[in-house]
Write an enzyme that holds these catalytic residues in place. Sequence first.
Site, PDB file in Angstrom:
ATOM      1  N   ARG A 244     -12.978   0.281  -3.797  1.00  0.00           N
ATOM      2  CA  ARG A 244     -12.649   0.472  -2.127  1.00  0.00           C
ATOM      3  C   ARG A 244     -12.983   2.127  -2.536  1.00  0.00           C
ATOM      4  O   ARG A 244     -11.657   2.463  -2.124  1.00  0.00           O
ATOM      5  CB  ARG A 244     -11.926  -0.374  -2.014  1.00  0.00           C
ATOM      6  CG  ARG A 244     -12.153  -1.520  -2.190  1.00  0.00           C
ATOM      7  CD  ARG A 244     -10.612  -2.426  -2.398  1.00  0.00           C
ATOM      8  NE  ARG A 244     -10.725  -3.859  -2.703  1.00  0.00           N
ATOM      9  CZ  ARG A 244      -9.448  -4.874  -2.336  1.00  0.00           C
ATOM     10  NH1 ARG A 244      -7.972  -4.130  -1.314  1.00  0.00           N
ATOM     11  NH2 ARG A 244      -9.200  -6.370  -2.345  1.00  0.00           N
TER      12      ARG A 244
ATOM     13  N   ASP B 284      -4.642   1.550   3.547  1.00  0.00           N
ATOM     14  CA  ASP B 284      -5.767   0.609   3.913  1.00  0.00           C
ATOM     15  C   ASP B 284      -5.483   0.599   5.094  1.00  0.00           C
ATOM     16  O   ASP B 284      -4.395   0.434   5.874  1.00  0.00           O
ATOM     17  CB  ASP B 284      -5.065  -1.094   3.992  1.00  0.00           C
ATOM     18  CG  ASP B 284      -5.690  -1.225   1.691  1.00  0.00           C
ATOM     19  OD1 ASP B 284      -6.360  -0.243   1.680  1.00  0.00           O
ATOM     20  OD2 ASP B 284      -5.287  -2.033   1.309  1.00  0.00           O
TER      21      ASP B 284
ATOM     22  N   ASP C 206       0.830  -0.957   0.032  1.00  0.00           N
ATOM     23  CA  ASP C 206       0.085  -0.179  -0.392  1.00  0.00           C
ATOM     24  C   ASP C 206       1.075   1.632   0.214  1.00  0.00           C
ATOM     25  O   ASP C 206       2.150   1.059   0.548  1.00  0.00           O
ATOM     26  CB  ASP C 206      -0.992   0.257   1.235  1.00  0.00           C
ATOM     27  CG  ASP C 206      -2.171  -1.363   1.084  1.00  0.00           C
ATOM     28  OD1 ASP C 206      -2.105  -1.864   0.159  1.00  0.00           O
ATOM     29  OD2 ASP C 206      -1.665  -1.836   2.813  1.00  0.00           O
TER      30      ASP C 206
HETATM   31 CA    CA Z   1      -3.570  -4.106   1.514  1.00  0.00          CA
END
Ligand code: CA
Length: 455
Positions: free
Chosen positions: A326, A274, A231
């Site tokens: 997302r 995240d 991420d």
């Molecule tokens: Ca992730």
Amino acid sequence: MRRRTAAAATLAAALTLTIAAPAPAAPAAPRPSPGSEPTLAAKLIGRQALAANDGWAAEGAGITGGATATADRVRVVRTRAELVAALGGDNTTNATDATPKIVYVAGTIDGFEGPDGTPLGCADLADPEYSLPAYLAAYDPAVWGRVNPSGPLEAARVRSVATQTAQTQINVGSNTTIVGLRGAKLTGLTLMIDRVANVIVRNLEFSDARDCFPAWSPTDGDTGNWNSQYDQISVRRSEHVWVDHNTFTDGDNPDDAQPLYFGRPWQVHDGSLDVTHTASLVTASWNRFVGRDKLMLIGSSNTVGPDVGRLRVTVRHNLFDGDLQRLPRVRFGQVDVHENHYRLGGAGFEYALGVGVQSAIHAENNFFTLADDVDPADLIHDWGGTALTERGSWVRRGDRLPRPVDLRAAYNAVHDPDLGGDAGWTPTLRAAPPLPTPLVPLAVDAWAGAGRLPL
Ligand code: CA
Ligand code: CA
């Protein structure tokens, strides 16, 4: 802009005077360039706490980051090595450095910078026994079947990932504020905020946190998928984190330029922000997320366990610009999604709000600017949830006039099972009453992202 130009002119004049003065006997220090030293405004922002009641990060003791740092823990960093040094000196132990610290990033720092500053490539990080052609030959589903890779080549990939992680995952300890000076960029790296508390990240451009060694997951989806490990910011097992006024992109390495292997996209990117593994009390405000795929995953497992009661996140005043999915996707958490501007549509768009297992999304006064190919009924995706609170949404689709839309009713009209309308909680951590939704894009487009704070 005019004020900044005047400030730059003043700074340039000051530099000129410095240079015109008689030369000192000692060797001259490197000449500062605009954006390389904290201005007074940057110094104030470096010590700024999150306002009371400003979203979940403000809960309880609130969040101060490195506001109380002593002078020796206030640094300006220009390289990966300087960044690691400012965060405590050793990337393998920096997560445990809880001394208050303020880190100003100047210019571009690349996670792939080697010890002497030379850029490393994926080949430099690969295990001697790993090669992509050999990997593709070994685990082609036509040869290997649809089971997870195993054996020496997969083991060599895993060792390669460990080497990359040591290089490009930058670990951040408690009581830290990281602020980008004007034009600052972090590329090819992950900020890992794991098992810590009280961290602030502001005014940075994050680009291209790429994975050299994506994993083949043959049972992910109908035909398998490549998945990345990295991420741009990961928040795990942590609380009191404020991510404000940053820009997130894939830089010059967009997903649509990647090859297909086994007929699936070679996915070298994962999330922008995240929040997983029992993390909680996070506020994401005034960020600009541009052209990214899997943007914000809140909760990474459907297991009913330690995530229950955690994963509380506020997502406000962000611009989601051309992102695919997302925005966020939520499991378990009470997540307050308010006054964001979504500009969505085109190739690859999937959904905005992911309603996952035991999730409790409260979505209020969000504005959706949609291409003609996006049906408002598809802005919500049900990942095993049962309800969300959603109100005050407005949609402008194609050339049509903006109008209020009940997104949940639109969803329920064409999808089953229906989602209920009560997420079971009402946010109280709000610093101000919400803007009328038609004003949201004006405010967010002007102020979201890096380069908007007055420093
Ligand atoms: Ca992730
Ligand atoms: Ca229905």
